[in-house]
Scaffold this active site. Structure first.
Site, PDB file in Angstrom:
ATOM      1  N   ASP A 208      39.668  49.695  16.650  1.00 48.29           N
ATOM      2  CA  ASP A 208      38.946  50.309  17.767  1.00 48.29           C
ATOM      3  C   ASP A 208      39.884  51.301  18.441  1.00 48.29           C
ATOM      4  O   ASP A 208      40.658  50.951  19.334  1.00 48.29           O
ATOM      5  CB  ASP A 208      38.524  49.193  18.731  1.00 48.29           C
ATOM      6  N   HIS A 436      47.521  49.300  22.751  1.00 50.25           N
ATOM      7  CA  HIS A 436      47.548  50.321  21.709  1.00 50.25           C
ATOM      8  C   HIS A 436      48.689  51.292  21.993  1.00 50.25           C
ATOM      9  O   HIS A 436      49.043  51.539  23.153  1.00 50.25           O
ATOM     10  CB  HIS A 436      46.241  51.113  21.688  1.00 50.25           C
ATOM     11  N   HIS A 470      46.346  47.189  16.948  1.00 49.45           N
ATOM     12  CA  HIS A 470      46.276  46.119  15.943  1.00 49.45           C
ATOM     13  C   HIS A 470      47.074  46.575  14.730  1.00 49.45           C
ATOM     14  O   HIS A 470      46.527  46.748  13.643  1.00 49.45           O
ATOM     15  CB  HIS A 470      44.836  45.836  15.534  1.00 49.45           C
ATOM     16  N   GLU A 495      42.417  45.972   9.708  1.00 46.20           N
ATOM     17  CA  GLU A 495      41.137  45.663  10.350  1.00 46.20           C
ATOM     18  C   GLU A 495      40.010  46.248   9.519  1.00 46.20           C
ATOM     19  O   GLU A 495      40.066  47.415   9.111  1.00 46.20           O
ATOM     20  CB  GLU A 495      41.074  46.188  11.784  1.00 46.20           C
ATOM     21  N   HIS A 497      36.466  45.646  10.485  1.00 46.58           N
ATOM     22  CA  HIS A 497      35.314  45.213  11.272  1.00 46.58           C
ATOM     23  C   HIS A 497      34.021  45.852  10.798  1.00 46.58           C
ATOM     24  O   HIS A 497      32.950  45.241  10.822  1.00 46.58           O
ATOM     25  CB  HIS A 497      35.565  45.559  12.746  1.00 46.58           C
ATOM     26  N   GLU A 545      39.943  41.199  13.197  1.00 43.07           N
ATOM     27  CA  GLU A 545      38.553  41.369  12.792  1.00 43.07           C
ATOM     28  C   GLU A 545      38.452  41.774  11.319  1.00 43.07           C
ATOM     29  O   GLU A 545      37.922  42.822  10.972  1.00 43.07           O
ATOM     30  CB  GLU A 545      37.870  42.385  13.705  1.00 43.07           C
ATOM     31  N   GLU A 613      41.928  37.938  22.729  1.00 47.22           N
ATOM     32  CA  GLU A 613      41.368  38.983  23.587  1.00 47.22           C
ATOM     33  C   GLU A 613      40.442  38.309  24.589  1.00 47.22           C
ATOM     34  O   GLU A 613      39.696  37.390  24.238  1.00 47.22           O
ATOM     35  CB  GLU A 613      40.584  40.027  22.779  1.00 47.22           C
ATOM     36  N   ASN A 679      30.361  58.098  17.257  1.00 48.43           N
ATOM     37  CA  ASN A 679      31.268  57.808  18.357  1.00 48.43           C
ATOM     38  C   ASN A 679      30.718  56.667  19.188  1.00 48.43           C
ATOM     39  O   ASN A 679      29.522  56.385  19.157  1.00 48.43           O
ATOM     40  CB  ASN A 679      31.512  59.046  19.222  1.00 48.43           C
ATOM     41  N   PHE A 683      33.653  53.543  25.279  1.00 51.87           N
ATOM     42  CA  PHE A 683      34.122  52.202  24.922  1.00 51.87           C
ATOM     43  C   PHE A 683      35.631  52.186  24.670  1.00 51.87           C
ATOM     44  O   PHE A 683      36.235  51.126  24.534  1.00 51.87           O
ATOM     45  CB  PHE A 683      33.379  51.706  23.680  1.00 51.87           C
ATOM     46  N   ASN A 686      39.040  50.821  28.247  1.00 49.98           N
ATOM     47  CA  ASN A 686      39.031  49.393  28.577  1.00 49.98           C
ATOM     48  C   ASN A 686      40.310  48.945  29.262  1.00 49.98           C
ATOM     49  O   ASN A 686      40.630  47.759  29.258  1.00 49.98           O
ATOM     50  CB  ASN A 686      38.872  48.545  27.298  1.00 49.98           C
TER      51      ASN A 686
END
Length: 1409
Positions: A208, A436, A470, A495, A497, A545, A613, A679, A683, A686
């Site tokens: 993400d 990140h 991640h 990842e 996901h 994930e 998380e 996109n 989001f 955060n």
């Protein structure tokens, strides 16, 4: 696969991980001198620039660059030395080319930015070509082996040196190193790099984040001696503790199981263990050495090992090394054959192994490393010839010494046992955050200064752990975390996901398919190979994930065998698979955590529970955090978690909107702002911090709830017995007040903290020294995870007397802990063999505290002395006190240890109690100032003092009433009021008329007018106050006032008639709507709060039918109390939704769908069950588990009767002075009529009032939670005090505008101009209403809701008439934050549709110039 420009398409083949890439190893620097090797880790910052050793950096400069649409367009001769790049652009390396204006940044959460067709990628695959020339001196090349190192390139790349192919690599977050000795030239060299944006590796890197490309970490040459060199080394520190006579060795084979069970049992009984129970410590080091010649060349070599205790002073050379070992040659696994064409070219390898008992070498046990007390040593390895080993560095000849390597050495051991996580033998709590690598201007390319900024902010906010989400971070990150003290979860760059977004098809994950096995294992194996020696790493993570498959089991087995001192984390597959040593769900709700903890109690689970998380901090979020931490502290197997996440990932973008021609402004951009598709909009925002690292209110909340010192009331022992009405169990009137202090540190005592206290009465300090703060004497020294009772130097009777003297209605004891810097700041160092200091003594307990041995305190890296570690308020009980006098009756009195100063005073010299810089809002006021009787008898004393302060500079008002009509109203000292004729009259105005009548007809406005003091208009069409006009001409200074007439005709008439100034720019009306927060949109299929509110039409309520208006009392009574007998008017009406705008069939609130506009769904393991705490279940993206059926079923349920109504009743009481009392009764029980699926609960966003004032009203003073933004479920950090701010500073500029800037628990507030003349408005709750939620903002609810970026609000402020918007809420729904894709507000913070009664009192006033 095909061939392009002579290259196979390796970027579409998961079996091709690399070409010619060397094995990954611990960071190597090849220092030529001993001091350089030691000082590298003593440097304050950027040691690679000061002590670079054998590193030659090729980055941190401009390279030639050109972006091609796909690799097919790259010229076949691009890599040739003669290829002309003079027309190419230049680009900074490291960096991402999208951040430099090439190509498009793409933000997506888990939907792949390319079609899901593994292992293939689109033909149009942006390809960046770099060319860099650099010079190498002949002296540098002599006898040197050279490797070319890329620390990070996304997604894959080929490289050439001087026209010759060097190699190929994937995995964007780990180094790629190539042998280039034979390709490097003396003089000018030409490096060419071709980077593809997409490759099969893209399918394994679906984090993400922004999808950015290019060389985003440094590039350098590593020069080592060609004869022989240290190729790698591993460090382990096995520790033996007294309670478990089992040596935990680095290979993970650690002795008897029964002993471990017994060890865990004793821990459960509360026996203290840890460094004080350390029996022995060993240092195991295995060194791999390579040589380019024969085995004989290795047999002539030896390795010397040194352990240094480093400070920033001059390095003292040791007399002798700790140990010297001869190499054992012929170890095939110690040599790297990558790219070799045969065994001769591959060279030879040898190994030297050390196993050192630290007690023998150090003369005692070493200090252990922890995040709280990060003691570090420096380990130095010297590779040299055997002949003539000297005793000092000066005796070493250049021909004998080959090189030095060094690393940080921390003695540590982490393990899971008995359902708990132990570090160095002690259970630990993880106060963690996900982070990140991100910079708003350079993307993935970050500098050391950025890392230091993050670590310092984390430490100051109370975090002790960070998850590298991640992917493996830059290797310097781990060194800094080890230095300053952060536990780290190191996570593989893995990842997937997007293969299984809703966790319903696990087999679709690459981890379950054999063709991806090697690529997945390679990522975890190489992560361990690079980071194995970093002291800060306590947990290995297999990725994020990625589902659950055989690849996870294989990687977990490898890591467990290689490193038994660090547990394994893997969240996929339900968080409880065999691949994980911790139960590590993400976004589990409180009931789920309780259920998991109960499994440990029942013996069905023996692993600790850690939220990898939680607390999704998207926009105005991070509610409910205090509830999580209350639960964490309640069960030993709940070991904390990692907040998502650290910083908003918004990139800087420019726009010319609203700017003069040729100029641009910068703003924070999110997904879609660059035209990127797919996109996920905002989001990416955060974080607990804004993109520029400015803290959000949520960061302050996290610091408060995680604080390592906690204060509680403690029961008194003995004394005259309890005071039944005290409200404090066991607290006596005549005994000193007793607090319990809990130390939540795992390793530190509280000796490094100074505790201070103060008494607050009505939000102001009762004492006038140093902001009222007094050091607690004696300062307690509390053991780690211990508790102690402390006595305050006063009794409850003293406090209640002080409250009476100050005419207060509310009191708090405030406690805080300040950092004194005596321990735990960053790990002081001590020389080996130095005598150990005597143990510290535990206050009042007679126990020795050996949990900490003080070291060098010169390295205060993250907190200055006086840094506030913990700050907390303890509310004193509300007692039935004698009726208070009017202001001015306070007096100074000394009770016990308290020296109290009245907030009022009877003389001109009396002043308010001194207050701290945080709350410095009220200056000295004179008791000769006056306010109306109605105000003095209705408004709180503390509010009156704020009002008097507002009038302190108005000479003409002293001795005169605020109304200013020449008749005395009241004096604050309680002087008798003169009798006068009735002061208020009522008339009526019909629509469009300017003629007042004495007869009321339906729909007429009611005008209540004083004898020149004020005019209040109540609309007959809405029932609301539409105008409050103050006459500022009679008896007061006259001034031109900005603002003025309203659009309402009646208000204009009043202004014309009285020559007054308008207080209200918009009617004061009921409000049940807020600008949607990101969390309000959480859900799918119409289940989000936002969708339900919009369907119900809460954003478009309007009056339906006639308004009932009844004048209950039309004239003030003619007596000496005329001013306190109001005119009373009753109104009643019904609100129903109006018609939605044509462009928005479901209401203006939702003009479109998608993240940031419509609903946001999501799914995570352990976030799929109904949650009793919130009354809401969570939703899966792409599905609607809430409905026990498909999405259409859920929508059908929600599409029944959606629009409701609200019935409103209000009684207005208008006083001559302008004081307005309001008793509201709101029946909102039918406002949300839709039937909901099981598990969902109804809630209104707010129940309250809304209006607007002139823009000149730009200062707000309030008594309530502050100074920062707070909401009902996020107010622990916002202490209850008196505060003052400019209105513009109340706004919180979230990247995506939304409801913001609220202040919870407000008792009263005063809005006024900061300078010059103008109207003001004071207000408070009254009756049994309780404190209110207040929002004062430059932007309206509608403006906040419609804006998509904060700069759009700035444009409104620049162009439109400036107003000050005010919301007064009796109830306001919490902001939530358990996650952002389902309704997440806990039940106690909801506002159910029901009947609400509440009362407010308004006091409009005018400040002359």
């Amino acid at each position: 696969m095909g061939v392009i420009n002579g290259l196979r398409c390796e970027w579409e083949d998961p079996s091709v991980l690399q070409i010619n890439k060397l094995k990954t190893h611990a960071p190597l620097r090849s220092h030529s001198t001993f001091p350089s090797a030691v000082r590298y880790f003593a440097a304050k910052k950027n040691p690679r620039e000061q002590y670079q050793g054998g590193l030659i950096r090729l980055s941190n400069c401009k390279w030639k660059f050109k972006l091609f649409q796909n690799p097919f367009e790259v010229p076949g001769t691009f890599s040739d030395t003669e290829f002309d790049t003079s027309s190419w652009d230049e680009i900074s390396v490291p960096g991402n080319w999208e951040c430099a204006g090439y190509g498009t940044p793409i933000y997506t959460n888990f939907v792949y930015p390319i079609p899901l067709d593994p292992p293939f990628v689109p033909p149009d695959n942006p390809t960046g070509c770099y060319v860099h020339t650099f010079d190498v001196d002949a002296a540098v090349m002599e006898g040197t082996r050279a490797t070319l190192v890329f620390d990070g390139v996304d997604s894959c790349f080929h490289c050439w040196l001087n026209g010759q192919f060097v190699g190929f690599s994937k995995d964007s977050r780990l180094p790629a190193e190539f042998e280039v000795t034979q390709l490097l030239r003396v003089g000018t060299n030409r490096l060419a790099v071709q980077v593809m944006r997409w490759s099969d590796a893209t399918y394994l890197e679906d984090q993400d984040m922004w999808r950015l490309s290019g060389i985003h970490r440094h590039v350098h040459l590593l020069l080592k001696p060609q004869r022989a060199w240290i190729a790698d080394y591993s460090v382990r520190t096995p520790l033996l503790f007294a309670e478990n006579a089992t040596l935990r060795r680095g290979n993970g084979i650690s002795g008897q199981l029964e002993g471990q069970k017994e060890h865990a049992l004793r821990r459960g009984q509360g026996k203290k263990c840890g460094q004080g129970d350390l029996v022995s410590a060993h240092l195991e080091v295995e060194v791999h050495v390579e040589a380019s010649n024969s085995l004989q060349s290795l047999q002539d070599m030896e390795v010397a090992l040194f352990v240094m205790t480093t400070t920033r002073t001059a390095v003292q050379e040791p007399a002798v090394p700790v140990s010297v070992m001869t190499l054992v040659p012929g170890r095939w696994y110690a040599r790297d054959t990558s790219g070799s064409k045969g065994n001769v070219e591959a060279g030879v390898g040898g190994v030297a192994k050390f196993n050192i008992d630290t007690a023998i070498v150090f003369g005692g046990l070493p200090k252990l490393w922890s995040a709280e007390d990060p003691h570090l040593y420096t380990l130095v390895l010297e590779l040299r010839c055997k002949q003539g080993f000297g005793s000092t560095q000066s005796e070493h000849s250049a021909s004998q010494v080959q090189e030095f390597e060094s690393c940080q050495l921390g003695f540590r051991h982490t393990e899971v046992s008995g359902g708990r996580l132990f570090h160095n033998g002690r259970p630990i709590m993880l106060r963690g955050v996900n982070r990140h690598e991100f910079d708003p201007r350079t993307g993935k390319a970050i500098q050391e200064e950025d890392m230091i900024t993050d670590i310092v902010a984390m430490k100051r906010a109370g975090f002790n752990a960070v998850r590298c989400s991640h992917y493996p971070n830059h290797d310097r990150w781990y060194e800094l975390c080890s230095m300053m003290g952060l536990y780290v979860i190191d996570e593989a760059n893995f990842e997937t996901h997007g293969f299984d977004p809703t966790f319903v098809n696990n087999d679709a994950n690459p981890a379950c398919q054999p063709e991806w096995l090697a690529a997945i294992l390679d990522r975890g194996v190489r992560m361990h190979a690079r980071d194995k020696n970093q002291p800060c790493i306590i947990i290995w993570s297999l990725g994020n994930e990625t589902g659950y498959g055989p690849a996870h089991d294989a990687l977990a087995a490898y890591l467990r065998h290689k490193d038994g001192t660090r547990p394994i984390h893997h969240e996929g597959g339900g968080s409880r698979t065999a691949a994980t040593d911790l139960v590590c769900p993400m976004y589990a709700r409180l009931p789920q955590l309780k259920a998991l903890a109960s499994l440990v109690d029942l013996g069905e689970e023996d692993r600790p529970i850690m939220l990898c998380e939680y607390a999704h901090s998207m926009g105005n979020s991070t509610g409910n955090l205090a509830e999580y931490w209350t639960l964490f502290k309640s069960h030993p197997s709940l070991i904390g978690g990692f907040i998502w996440d650290w910083v908003d990932q918004s990139l800087v973008k420019k726009t010319s909107q609203g700017m003069p021609e040729g100029q641009e402004r910068e703003f924070w951009a999110y997904g879609g702002d660059f035209g990127d598709a797919p996109n996920d909009a905002q989001f990416c925002c955060n974080g607990l911090l804004f993109p520029d690292r400015a803290p959000k209110p949520a960061l302050l909340e996290a610091k408060s709830v995680m604080a390592c010192l906690e204060f509680l009331w403690a029961s008194a022992q003995g004394g005259a017995g309890p005071a039944p009405s005290s409200g404090l169990p066991g607290m006596s009137w005549d005994q000193k007040m007793r607090l319990r202090v809990l130390n939540h540190y795992d390793f530190l005592s509280s000796s490094h903290l100074e505790l201070q206290w103060r008494l607050l009465v009505d939000g102001l300090p009762a004492q006038d020294n140093l902001g009222g703060w007094t050091a607690l004497k004696p300062n307690p020294n509390i053991l780690p995870r211990g508790a102690a009772d402390v006595l305050l130097p006063f009794t409850l009777m003293d406090v209640m007397g002080a409250v009476r003297n100050l005419q207060g209605s509310e009191a708090f004891i405030e406690m805080r802990a300040l950092w004194e810097g005596s321990e735990g700041l960053n790990g002081g160092f001590e020389e080996p063999g130095s005598p150990l200091p005597p143990p510290l003594q535990q206050q009042d307990q007679g126990k020795q505290d050996v949990s900490h041995l003080p070291g060098d305190t010169s390295l205060h890296l993250w907190a200055p002395k006086g840094h506030i570690v913990s700050e907390q308020q303890l509310r004193l009980p509300s007692l039935t006190l004698p009726a208070r006098g009017l202001p001015g009756q306070g007096s100074k009195e000394k009770k016990g240890a308290l020296s109290l100063t009245s907030h009022g005073g009877s003389g001109a010299e009396s002043v308010l109690g001194a207050i701290s810089s945080t709350c410095n809002i009220l200056e000295a006021v004179s008791a000769t100032e006056v306010l109306p009787v109605s105000a003095t008898e209705v408004l709180p004393v503390s509010m009156l003092q704020a009002l008097m302060s507002a009038f302190r500079s108005v000479p003409s008002l002293r001795g005169n009433p605020v109304g200013g009509d020449g008749n005395k109203v009241a004096h604050v000292t309680g002087k008798e009021v003169s009798k006068r004729e009735p002061a208020l009259t009522i008339s009526y105005l019909s629509a469009g008329s300017k003629t007042h009548t004495s007869t009321h007809k339906p729909g007429d406005d009611v005008v209540v007018q004083g004898s020149g003091a004020q005019c209040v208009v109540i609309s007959g069409k809405t029932g609301c106050i539409t105008s409050i006009v103050l006459n500022h001409r009679n008896g007061a200074q006259t001034a031109e006032v900005p603002g003025g007439a309203t659009s309402d005709l009646t208000g204009t008439v009043c202004q014309e008639e009285t020559g007054g100034v308008e207080v209200l720019e918009q009617p004061l009306h009921p409000c049940f709507w807020r600008a949607l927060t990101d969390n309000d949109r959480g859900g799918s299929g119409g289940t989000s709060y936002a969708a339900r509110w919009c369907s119900a039409g809460l954003d478009r309520l309007e009056v339906s039918g006639d308004v009932e208006v009844t004048v209950v009392k039309s004239r003030a009574e003619e007596d000496s109390r005329a001013d306190v007998n109001p005119v009373i008017i009753f109104c009643a009406w019904t609100l129903k939704p109006g018609q939605p705008p044509p462009s928005s069939p479901e209401g203006a609130a939702e003009p479109a769908s998608g993240a940031g506009v419509g609903e946001m769904g999501g799914s995570h393991w352990f976030a799929r069950d109904a949650n009793s705490d919130t009354g809401d279940a969570t939703t899966d993206e792409g599905g609607d588990d809430l409905c026990s059926g498909d999405a259409s079923e859920c929508k059908e349920v929600l599409s029944g009767q959606t629009e409701g109504y609200v019935h409103v009743e209000v009684e207005y009481r208008v006083y001559f002075s302008g004081l307005i009392g309001m008793d509201w009764r709101v029946d909102a029980s039918r406002s949300l009529p839709s039937l909901l699926p099981s598990g969902l609960q109804k809630s209104l966003p707010r129940v309250g009032l809304s209006t607007a004032l002139p823009g000149s009203v730009d200062m707000v003073t309030w008594y309530g939670h502050g100074p920062h933004e707070s909401y009902p479920d996020r107010q622990t950090s916002a202490l209850v005090r008196q505060y003052s701010k400019r209105v513009k500073d109340m706004h919180v500029p979230y990247v995506y505008p939304q409801e913001s800037g609220g202040r919870a628990g407000v008792r009263w507030a005063v809005l006024q101009p900061s300078c010059g003349a103008g109207p003001g408005l004071a207000f408070c709750t009254s009756g049994s209403s309780g404190p209110m939620q207040m929002n004062v903002n430059r932007f309206s609810t509608q403006q906040l809701h419609e804006a998509r970026h904060d700069y759009e609000l700035e444009l409104l402020e620049e162009k439109a008439k400036q107003l000050t918007y005010l919301n007064l809420d009796h109830k306001h729904m919490g902001v939530g934050g358990d996650d952002s894709w389902s309704p997440s507000v806990h039940a106690q913070y909801l506002v159910p549709p029901a009947v609400y009664s509440f009362s407010f009192t308004l006091y409009p006033f005018f400040l002359p110039g």
